[in-house]
Design a protein around this motif. Structure first.
Motif, PDB file in Angstrom:
ATOM      1  N   UNK A   1      92.400  82.828  29.119  1.00  0.00           N
ATOM      2  CA  UNK A   1      91.305  81.606  29.393  1.00  0.00           C
ATOM      3  C   UNK A   1      90.995  81.666  30.847  1.00  0.00           C
ATOM      4  N   UNK A   2      90.028  81.420  31.113  1.00  0.00           N
ATOM      5  CA  UNK A   2      89.457  81.241  32.713  1.00  0.00           C
ATOM      6  C   UNK A   2      89.432  82.433  33.439  1.00  0.00           C
ATOM      7  N   UNK A   3      89.941  83.701  32.785  1.00  0.00           N
ATOM      8  CA  UNK A   3      89.973  84.630  33.858  1.00  0.00           C
ATOM      9  C   UNK A   3      88.863  85.394  34.139  1.00  0.00           C
ATOM     10  N   UNK A   4      88.625  85.483  35.409  1.00  0.00           N
ATOM     11  CA  UNK A   4      87.433  86.237  36.147  1.00  0.00           C
ATOM     12  C   UNK A   4      87.707  87.740  36.654  1.00  0.00           C
ATOM     13  N   UNK A   5      86.843  88.306  36.828  1.00  0.00           N
ATOM     14  CA  UNK A   5      86.989  89.759  37.166  1.00  0.00           C
ATOM     15  C   UNK A   5      88.235  90.137  38.206  1.00  0.00           C
ATOM     16  N   UNK A   6      88.086  89.098  39.196  1.00  0.00           N
ATOM     17  CA  UNK A   6      89.315  89.241  40.384  1.00  0.00           C
ATOM     18  C   UNK A   6      90.514  89.079  40.075  1.00  0.00           C
ATOM     19  N   UNK A   7      90.904  88.238  39.065  1.00  0.00           N
ATOM     20  CA  UNK A   7      92.306  87.707  38.536  1.00  0.00           C
ATOM     21  C   UNK A   7      92.677  88.357  37.086  1.00  0.00           C
ATOM     22  N   UNK A   8      92.030  89.338  36.713  1.00  0.00           N
ATOM     23  CA  UNK A   8      92.650  89.836  35.141  1.00  0.00           C
ATOM     24  C   UNK A   8      93.758  90.670  35.286  1.00  0.00           C
ATOM     25  N   UNK A   9      94.754  90.726  34.446  1.00  0.00           N
ATOM     26  CA  UNK A   9      95.723  91.431  34.451  1.00  0.00           C
ATOM     27  C   UNK A   9      95.962  92.028  33.077  1.00  0.00           C
ATOM     28  N   UNK A  10      96.950  93.016  33.019  1.00  0.00           N
ATOM     29  CA  UNK A  10      97.361  93.365  31.612  1.00  0.00           C
ATOM     30  C   UNK A  10      98.548  92.630  31.044  1.00  0.00           C
ATOM     31  N   UNK A  11      98.389  91.859  29.855  1.00  0.00           N
ATOM     32  CA  UNK A  11      99.179  90.771  29.519  1.00  0.00           C
ATOM     33  C   UNK A  11     100.438  91.298  29.203  1.00  0.00           C
ATOM     34  N   UNK A  12     101.473  90.323  29.270  1.00  0.00           N
ATOM     35  CA  UNK A  12     102.855  90.823  29.049  1.00  0.00           C
ATOM     36  C   UNK A  12     103.007  91.419  27.620  1.00  0.00           C
ATOM     37  N   UNK A  13     102.148  91.038  26.686  1.00  0.00           N
ATOM     38  CA  UNK A  13     102.617  91.303  25.314  1.00  0.00           C
ATOM     39  C   UNK A  13     102.209  92.896  25.147  1.00  0.00           C
ATOM     40  N   UNK A  14     101.254  93.237  25.809  1.00  0.00           N
ATOM     41  CA  UNK A  14     100.781  94.802  26.192  1.00  0.00           C
ATOM     42  C   UNK A  14     102.335  95.819  26.684  1.00  0.00           C
ATOM     43  N   UNK A  15     102.858  94.839  27.836  1.00  0.00           N
ATOM     44  CA  UNK A  15     104.001  95.728  28.181  1.00  0.00           C
ATOM     45  C   UNK A  15     105.086  95.783  27.378  1.00  0.00           C
ATOM     46  N   UNK A  16     105.279  94.672  26.608  1.00  0.00           N
ATOM     47  CA  UNK A  16     106.354  94.650  25.675  1.00  0.00           C
ATOM     48  C   UNK A  16     106.267  95.508  24.445  1.00  0.00           C
ATOM     49  N   UNK A  17     105.023  96.074  24.117  1.00  0.00           N
ATOM     50  CA  UNK A  17     104.750  97.290  22.971  1.00  0.00           C
ATOM     51  C   UNK A  17     105.110  98.539  23.603  1.00  0.00           C
ATOM     52  N   UNK A  18     105.005  99.635  22.555  1.00  0.00           N
ATOM     53  CA  UNK A  18     105.403 100.938  22.946  1.00  0.00           C
ATOM     54  C   UNK A  18     104.421 101.393  23.512  1.00  0.00           C
ATOM     55  N   UNK A  19     104.522 102.807  23.789  1.00  0.00           N
ATOM     56  CA  UNK A  19     103.499 103.793  24.167  1.00  0.00           C
ATOM     57  C   UNK A  19     102.310 103.909  23.484  1.00  0.00           C
ATOM     58  N   UNK A  20     102.391 104.090  22.206  1.00  0.00           N
ATOM     59  CA  UNK A  20     101.412 104.298  21.420  1.00  0.00           C
ATOM     60  C   UNK A  20     100.348 103.102  21.566  1.00  0.00           C
ATOM     61  N   UNK A  21     101.049 101.825  21.487  1.00  0.00           N
ATOM     62  CA  UNK A  21     100.057 100.626  21.562  1.00  0.00           C
ATOM     63  C   UNK A  21      99.487 100.867  22.963  1.00  0.00           C
ATOM     64  N   UNK A  22     100.133 100.955  24.143  1.00  0.00           N
ATOM     65  CA  UNK A  22      99.964 100.995  25.573  1.00  0.00           C
ATOM     66  C   UNK A  22      98.606 102.103  25.749  1.00  0.00           C
ATOM     67  N   UNK A  23      98.502 103.212  25.069  1.00  0.00           N
ATOM     68  CA  UNK A  23      97.764 104.256  25.229  1.00  0.00           C
ATOM     69  C   UNK A  23      96.544 103.592  24.465  1.00  0.00           C
ATOM     70  N   UNK A  24      96.403 103.009  23.267  1.00  0.00           N
ATOM     71  CA  UNK A  24      95.281 102.390  22.745  1.00  0.00           C
ATOM     72  C   UNK A  24      94.442 101.379  23.492  1.00  0.00           C
TER      73      UNK A  24
END
Length: 338
Positions: free
Chosen positions: A184-207
């Motif tokens: 919520x409220x993220x703009x182009x200049x402050x977008x990041x990859x969410x922590x939940x993606x990092x906690x997932x395995x590489x198959x999910x990360x690749x998707x």
């Protein structure tokens, strides 16, 4: 060694063989002068001068098959030289993943790549645009929304060759998902990859990376004197997202370089400086091959991947810097910092 991996994993040398290991101890090496090491991949580390990297001397790496050549050694930062090659760990997965769903990975990739998020200039709406030729990506995003229970409408622009998929704040499920992943409220200049993606395995990360790149990345043929070399590139004005994408690719075993520049443009005859942009780029034939092996794109970008792979077969010279999950990264500079 330099490490871009999760779970505190590093490259270890066991019985003369480099392998991925978990760090089990840290050591106090004293205090003293520090130096900044920068590499061709865009990695920057500030290290004590006695800290050691596993490295090839620059004159020896390309003669490594010669039995008379001394192999890589643990080399103190004070002894590193420009052109030396240091070991960078790649291709690590998380030990105990807590996976998000593939639909969530696709959803996040598209909205972070090309979405206008609630509270970020679009009020309570979530908009993602697709070109008229991006039919596969559009279908994948709509499928993710359907499976996640998010209500949406898809409309064709009356003049432009594009579709807009729009969800409104009245959809409680949409807002629940947006808030769950901190979007919520993220703009182009402050977008990041969410922590939940990092906690997932590489198959999910690749998707996730597949959706992100399908939304806002590119694949092109870089022209040079010897022909055309295929390149995959992602550009963003978010420095944190750039570092995240760089790290994600290397975690997947894909060497890539991180660079930035400030573009210039002319407005009413006046030359102006734009906003700094960050570029994550595959470096060579082998890094493009690794990208295509791990990341499946859609629509015209998938065709570009296929075209690029056909060109690689024509290359006569390969650097072969990626060996058994270790990338030998060139030292660009070593600078005293006090």
């Amino acid at each position: 060694s330099l490490s871009t991996s999760p779970d505190n994993t590093v490259i270890g040398l066991t019985d003369g063989v480099l392998q991925h290991e978990y760090a089990t101890e840290s050591f106090y090496e004293g205090t003293g002068p520090m130096r900044r090491v920068e590499t061709s991949l865009g990695i920057v580390e500030d290290s004590y001068v006695e800290h050691k990297y596993f490295a090839w001397k620059k004159k020896d790496f390309y003669r490594r098959n010669d039995r008379k050549v001394k192999g890589p050694q643990w080399t103190a930062v004070k002894d590193l030289e420009i052109g030396d090659k240091v070991a960078v760990g790649m291709g690590f997965d998380v030990a105990e993943p807590n996976n998000i769903s593939i639909d969530e990975a696709h959803f996040l990739g598209y909205v972070i790549g090309d979405g206008c998020l609630p509270g970020g200039g679009s009020g309570s709406r979530l908009n993602v645009d697709f070109g008229s030729q991006e039919t596969e990506s559009l279908a994948r995003y709509e499928s993710a929304l359907d499976n996640m229970g998010i209500v949406y409408t898809t409309t064709k622009h009356p003049k432009k060759k594009m579709f807009t998929v729009q969800s409104f704040g009245q959809s409680s499920m949409m807002m629940d998902v947006v808030n769950k992943f901190g979007l919520h409220g993220k703009r182009a200049a402050n977008k990041t990859i969410p922590a939940e993606v990092w906690a997932s395995d590489n198959n999910v990360l690749a998707e996730f990376v597949s959706a992100l790149w399908s939304a806002d990345g590119t694949v092109y043929m870089k022209r040079n004197k010897t022909g055309a070399s295929p390149t995959a590139e992602y550009c963003t004005i978010s420095d944190e997202l750039a570092r995240d994408v760089h790290r994600a690719l290397m975690r997947l075993g894909i060497p890539s370089a991180l660079r930035s520049r400030i573009p210039t443009y002319t407005h009413n005859g006046e030359k102006r400086r734009g906003q700094r942009a960050y570029y994550i780029t595959t470096l060579s034939a082998e890094s493009f091959e690794a990208f295509c092996e791990k990341i499946s794109l859609m629509d015209h970008k998938a065709a570009r991947q296929k075209e690029g792979l056909s060109l690689i077969g024509e290359f006569r010279y390969r650097q072969n810097l990626l060996i058994d999950g270790v990338y030998w990264d060139r030292v660009r500079s070593v600078t005293d910092i006090g």
